[in-house]
Design an enzyme around this catalytic site. Structure first.
Site, PDB file in Angstrom:
ATOM      1  CG  ASP A  95      -1.860   1.095   1.316  1.00 21.28           C
ATOM      2  OD1 ASP A  95      -1.885   1.833   0.422  1.00 21.28           O
ATOM      3  OD2 ASP A  95      -2.482   1.361   2.386  1.00 21.28           O
ATOM      4  CG  ASP A  97      -2.445   6.502   2.013  1.00 17.27           C
ATOM      5  OD1 ASP A  97      -3.481   5.697   1.589  1.00 17.27           O
ATOM      6  OD2 ASP A  97      -2.710   7.579   2.019  1.00 17.27           O
ATOM      7  CG  ASP A 281       0.887   1.244   6.075  1.00 19.87           C
ATOM      8  OD1 ASP A 281       1.601   0.590   6.858  1.00 19.87           O
ATOM      9  OD2 ASP A 281      -0.199   1.646   6.104  1.00 19.87           O
TER      10      ASP A 281
END
Lengths: 374, 342
Positions: A95, A97, A281
């Site tokens: 992920d 972000d 992440d």
């Protein structure tokens, strides 16, 4: 959440799912995966099995979830409690972000909402109305954020292929539906790795935990020739490129590094990590029991779809992942920052009733920056 | 299935099926107790354990993988097998652990040599690494390569930073290692393998001839003391988390998890811990109690959560290491100096 907002959101989400069954499918080996969902104003329901698209579509119509999730892991018994599921293996997931990239632009579009008096504002660390510091943050992602995240995705993409040996056609990229991208690596040698092993893999990608020796600086009797060169593969080559900038500067900079000493180089590697390490992440990749947003489902933080990107460069989430219709909808908007969806600019709105396309209305309601006037 | 010759068995005696080996050689365990010539091998076995207990590696009679004398190869195997018999009879775990580790270090040396001299005809070292430790090693010029996933499975148990994947040469899913590093990677597992072999061996009947050596082993084992020094001071990570809350700043979810599990682990009750979170910007008494009860295992899945390891906290940017943290792998161990060998 207000009753009217809830009603509008549920109706809109249901319509989306009904109209877009073609976008939302169960992933391969779905009978071995755990599914879960959340409803608006309600907690998480998980440990479900959904074997095929038909069951999935039925679940969507019956429950009208705000968010739908599916495990990256495969289990013998996905519907049993966690300790009885019998974990088999899990896809490698990442992920990236915008919130983790420390971008300057975010000050301008992170809307802060005071928990005490509900005042909404940007660019301040306390409420201008009641000076409270208890604030909720809602980011209206901008193009700059998306561009920066895409750069990280591309960096990750090449390391997955060049360093970790993952086949290009086994890597899938999805817009998360809010501020980032989800990357899946399927059918790799890493599927059976547990959390601790994945944590080390994460450190590799983020360039965390390096020692000076790895890049040629030994505590004793360091040699100039052991410092990395531009054409070296893996992190050595990439770090050389960052440290030295150009081949002509390499020799001079090695002299400086050696003169500054071991500890100084160790500190310098921290800066290198910040600059060139991939900003994934870590928790997402390390967690082997996670249920991860299902591709094709809506993200209740924005009303946008988690959508596959065939071409990361040309993918425009503000158009390509915005599937809610444009029926004129009236909302009371309190949105101090502007945003763009389907090539139209909206806002800023200062506590005003506005008639806007439904996709923009839903976007603001999801962010907590508007309420329905129904 | 690995097939072994006599000289290979001498190098890797733990691969032998003890009972079968003795039978093949025409001996019984009882003979070692009664035959004066064989008594020498019992002495050798005791010596082998003593050397291990001293933290050293037993030097065998094998010279460059060849026996100095024909008879020495079986002696090497016998002395290992008898050492296992004596250890089983003594029941001293501390000696078994030390012996397994020392034997692993010894085998490591041979594995490394065998790896360097690997040929198409003789790839025993590769076979051992693959069949015993599920590590697929291939020769690559002067070095060896193993799949990154295999590397990670073995390297995660190492605490030294040099073993982190980021400090390795990684290309196209393969990790490059020297022969020494390749073998070093399985040291612990080699020790565990030997350890479990000894633990799984049946306890033989005590014969008069073994009584004296076993007594000797028992007295060696008693040399290793057990000391535990405790202090009630909090480690820096916990202190920092408490400070954050005291300053009314936000402590991340993982920080709260660490603090809650740590204090529960130190024996505090949920009611004692809950007030600490009062200053959190999003404090809600009901939610805090619910979450702490969940961590304590008194609600929800009934799982008692434990404080995350230092390694995990480092990754979560919650580690504020100080010299006193040296040697611990979990904050809960902070202030407890432990030397347990028994």
């Amino acid at each position: 959440m207000h009753e009217n907002d809830l009603k509008l959101l549920e109706e809109t989400f249901k319509k989306y799912y009904f109209d877009h069954f073609d976008l939302i499918h169960v992933p391969p080996r779905s009978a071995e995966r755990e599914f879960g969902y959340q409803k608006f104003n309600s907690g998480m329901i998980r440990h479900l099995t959904i074997k095929n698209d038909k069951e999935l579509h039925l679940m969507l119509m019956n429950n009208v979830p705000s968010d739908v999730y599916c495990s990256n892991a495969y289990y013998s018994f996905p519907n049993l409690p966690m300790e009885e599921k019998d974990w088999k293996e899990a896809n490698l997931i990442f992920d990236i972000d915008a919130k983790d990239l420390n971008l300057d632009c975010r000050n301008d579009h992170i809307c802060k909402k005071c928990r005490s008096c509900q005042e909404v504002f940007v660019n301040l660390s306390e409420c201008p109305n009641c000076q409270s510091k208890k604030l909720d943050q809602r980011s209206l992602t901008c193009k700059n954020c998306i561009h920066a995240v895409k750069q990280e995705v591309k960096k990750l993409f090449s390391i997955l292929i060049d360093d970790l040996g993952i086949e290009q056609n086994n890597i899938q990229v999805f817009f998360s539906g809010n501020e980032g991208f989800h990357i899946y690596a399927l059918n790799t040698q890493y599927e059976k790795l547990g959390s601790r092993e994945r944590a080390d893999l994460v450190d590799y990608l983020m360039l965390r935990g390096t020692i000076p020796e790895t890049f040629g600086f030994k505590k004793f009797k360091s040699e100039r020739s052991s410092f990395p060169d531009f054409d070296e593969k893996g992190w050595k080559g990439r770090v050389a490129e960052y440290l030295f900038g150009s081949k002509s500067k390499r020799s001079k900079l090695i002299t400086k590094i050696l003169a500054d000493g071991y500890s100084s180089f160790q500190k310098q590697l921290e800066d290198v990590k910040e600059a060139v390490g991939i900003k994934i992440d870590p928790n997402v990749t390390i967690d082997i029991h996670r249920i991860f947003r299902l591709p094709g489902s809506l993200n209740s933080k924005s009303g946008l779809t988690k959508q596959k990107c065939e071409n990361v460069d040309t993918f425009d989430p503000f158009s390509d992942a915005c599937f809610i219709d444009d029926k004129p909808t009236e909302v009371l908007a309190n949105c101090p920052s502007s945003f763009e969806l389907k090539n139209k600019k909206f806002g800023p709105f200062k506590n005003e009733k506005v008639l806007i396309p439904k996709f923009a209305a839903i976007y603001m309601i999801c962010k907590g920056l508007a309420t329905s006037t129904w | 299935m690995i097939t072994l010759g006599q000289d290979e068995l001498a190098k890797y005696p733990f691969l032998a099926d003890a009972g079968q080996y003795l039978k093949d050689k025409g001996f019984t365990l009882e003979q070692f107790g009664s035959d004066p010539d064989l008594k020498l091998i019992v002495d050798k076995a005791v010596h082998r354990i003593e050397v291990a207990a001293d933290g050293k590696i037993y030097k065998s009679d094998i010279v460059d993988a060849h026996a100095a004398k024909d008879a020495s190869l079986p002696r090497e195997v016998f002395s290992f097998l008898l050492a296992v018999v004596l250890l089983k009879l003594s029941g001293m775990n501390t000696l078994i652990k030390r012996f397994a580790l020392a034997e692993a270090r010894r085998a490591e040396k041979y594995l490394e040599k065998d790896l360097v001299n690997i040929s198409e005809r003789d790839d025993l070292a590769i076979e051992i690494l693959r069949d015993l430790f599920y590590m697929n090693v291939k020769k690559h010029d002067e070095n060896f390569v193993i799949p990154a996933s295999d590397y990670l499975k073995h390297a995660v148990s190492f605490h030294e930073r040099e073993w982190k994947l980021v400090n390795r040469r990684v290309e196209r899913g393969l990790v490059f290692l020297t022969p020494h590093e390749t073998v070093r990677l399985v040291r612990k597992e080699l020790g565990n393998y030997i350890n479990s072999k000894i633990h799984n061996a049946t306890i033989p009947t005590m014969s008069d001839a073994f009584k004296e050596p076993v007594k000797r082993l028992n007295s060696i084992a008693k040399k290793f003391p057990t000391t535990i020094v405790s202090s009630t001071e909090y480690p820096p990570c916990i202190k920092h988390a408490i400070e954050v809350l005291e300053k009314e700043e936000n402590l991340s979810h993982s920080g709260r998890f660490m603090l809650g599990t740590f204090l529960l682990g130190r024996g505090q009750s949920v009611e004692q811990i809950a007030p600490l979170f009062k200053n959190a910007p999003d404090y809600n008494e009901k939610v805090t109690l619910y979450q702490l009860n969940h961590l304590a295992g008194s609600s929800g899945s009934r799982t008692e959560y434990v404080c995350p390891s230092c390694e995990k906290l480092k990754r979560q940017d919650l580690c504020y290491i100080i010299p006193e943290c040296d040697g611990i792998i979990n904050p809960i161990q902070f202030g407890k100096k432990k030397t347990i060998n028994a």
